[in-house]
Scaffold this motif. Structure first.
Motif, mmCIF file in Angstrom:
data_model
loop_
_atom_site.group_PDB
_atom_site.id
_atom_site.type_symbol
_atom_site.label_atom_id
_atom_site.label_comp_id
_atom_site.label_asym_id
_atom_site.label_seq_id
_atom_site.Cartn_x
_atom_site.Cartn_y
_atom_site.Cartn_z
ATOM 1 N N UNK A 1 0.820 -1.206 0.000
ATOM 2 C CA UNK A 1 0.000 0.000 0.000
ATOM 3 C C UNK A 1 0.860 1.265 0.000
ATOM 4 N N UNK A 2 0.246 2.393 0.416
ATOM 5 C CA UNK A 2 -1.055 2.469 1.067
ATOM 6 C C UNK A 2 -2.217 2.279 0.103
ATOM 7 N N UNK A 3 -3.307 1.761 0.640
ATOM 8 C CA UNK A 3 -4.520 1.538 -0.143
ATOM 9 C C UNK A 3 -5.687 2.223 0.549
ATOM 10 N N UNK A 4 -6.651 2.713 -0.228
ATOM 11 C CA UNK A 4 -7.839 3.332 0.377
ATOM 12 C C UNK A 4 -8.774 2.250 0.901
ATOM 13 N N UNK A 5 -8.945 2.182 2.197
ATOM 14 C CA UNK A 5 -9.814 1.189 2.833
ATOM 15 C C UNK A 5 -11.193 1.780 3.063
ATOM 16 N N UNK A 6 -12.220 0.981 2.784
ATOM 17 C CA UNK A 6 -13.587 1.449 3.009
ATOM 18 C C UNK A 6 -13.839 1.756 4.482
ATOM 19 N N UNK A 7 -13.161 1.044 5.363
ATOM 20 C CA UNK A 7 -13.453 1.176 6.790
ATOM 21 C C UNK A 7 -12.388 1.935 7.574
ATOM 22 N N UNK A 8 -11.147 1.953 7.074
ATOM 23 C CA UNK A 8 -10.052 2.497 7.879
ATOM 24 C C UNK A 8 -9.347 3.692 7.256
ATOM 25 N N UNK A 9 -9.817 4.159 6.106
ATOM 26 C CA UNK A 9 -9.166 5.287 5.465
ATOM 27 C C UNK A 9 -7.931 4.861 4.700
ATOM 28 N N UNK A 10 -6.936 5.734 4.607
ATOM 29 C CA UNK A 10 -5.705 5.410 3.887
ATOM 30 C C UNK A 10 -4.875 4.475 4.767
ATOM 31 N N UNK A 11 -4.723 3.248 4.305
ATOM 32 C CA UNK A 11 -4.150 2.206 5.162
ATOM 33 C C UNK A 11 -2.936 1.551 4.525
ATOM 34 N N UNK A 12 -1.910 1.367 5.364
ATOM 35 C CA UNK A 12 -0.742 0.587 4.976
ATOM 36 C C UNK A 12 -0.954 -0.828 5.494
#
Length: 267
Positions: A22-33
């Motif tokens: 990542x980082x990847x955009x998570x539906x639940x956690x925001x910008x997540x590594x």
């Protein structure tokens, strides 16, 4: 939306090819590594959920090259440094990956290391763990989860019979035991629940029936999570015949959770 940084996934298996991604955009956690403390060669989990994007489970024991604490630390430090240099403001460092992250034998040490590196490179980020909560009786796992900032426990079924079909656990795991362990876990916890329907292994499968939802709500009331996240299929599941549940149906279930005085979000 931030651009992904070296988010390497095998297109055939959907397995993560690196230990940190990542980082990847998570539906639940925001910008997540993301942190994958499991082998990159194979999925390792003690569940065999038909909805899993990583495919069917071959084993509940780490069969491939399990990353050491040192290797995970090196990769996480390098990725956090890269994110900071590129201006990514991380919301979370999330342990998930190719199966159940708490199966790593040094889970607590890895979480401690992640917290220290977070403090150094991304102090506003939360260390999160997505787990099926099957190993809460293991002292190392319990300590690691208590050290994390966010704990999201899986709860996909209301009855024992549905649990055995929706999560397909290995060994002697039971829904009753897992719910009991969630209830006695002495730190704030969220629940994440997948709802879907379709056909699996040749038989109809639907965890959204009135009976299942009633039983599931009873567990939610006992567990008393800080929040419940409801979602349905977003990526290709192991069982291709499964169908996504509508947002309206998820909202109806979420409203019943709110009726218990517990916040609920639909993703």
């Amino acid at each position: 939306m931030a651009k992904d940084v070296a988010h390497d996934i095998d297109p055939a298996t959907q397995l993560h090819l690196t230990y940190v991604y990542g980082p990847v955009p998570s539906r639940r956690l925001g910008l997540s590594l993301g942190v994958n403390p499991l082998p990159v060669e194979t999925k390792v989990c003690n569940f065999d959920c038909p909805y899993c994007e990583c495919g069917w489970t071959v084993s509940d024991r780490p069969a491939g090259r399990l990353p050491s604490v040192a290797v995970l630390g090196e990769q996480l430090r390098a990725k956090l440094s890269q994110c900071r240099a590129q201006g990514h403001r991380l919301d979370a460092i999330t342990f998930a990956g190719n199966g159940e992250p708490t199966l790593h034998p040094r889970f607590h040490d890895i979480i401690e290391l992640a917290c220290h590196l977070r403090d150094e490179y991304a102090p506003t980020a939360k260390v999160a763990v997505l787990t099926n909560a099957t190993r809460l009786r293991q002292p190392d796992v319990r300590a690691g989860l208590q050290r994390a900032d966010i704990r999201q426990f899986k709860l996909d079924a209301g009855t024992e019979a549905m649990f055995r079909r929706v999560d397909r656990p290995f060994g002697q795991l039971t829904l009753a035991r897992i719910v009991d362990d969630m209830c006695t876990f002495d730190a704030p916890k969220m629940l994440q629940s997948m709802f879907f329907r379709g056909v699996s292994h040749g038989a109809p499968l639907d965890n959204t029936t009135p009976e299942e939802v009633e039983a599931w709500l009873a567990h939610v009331k006992r567990i008393q999570p800080t929040e419940v996240h409801l979602y349905s299929l977003d990526r290709t599941p192991a069982e291709p015949t499964l169908e996504k549940v509508s947002t309206a149906e998820l909202e109806a279930i979420a409203e019943r959770v709110r009726g218990l005085g517990i916040p609920a979000l639909v993703f």
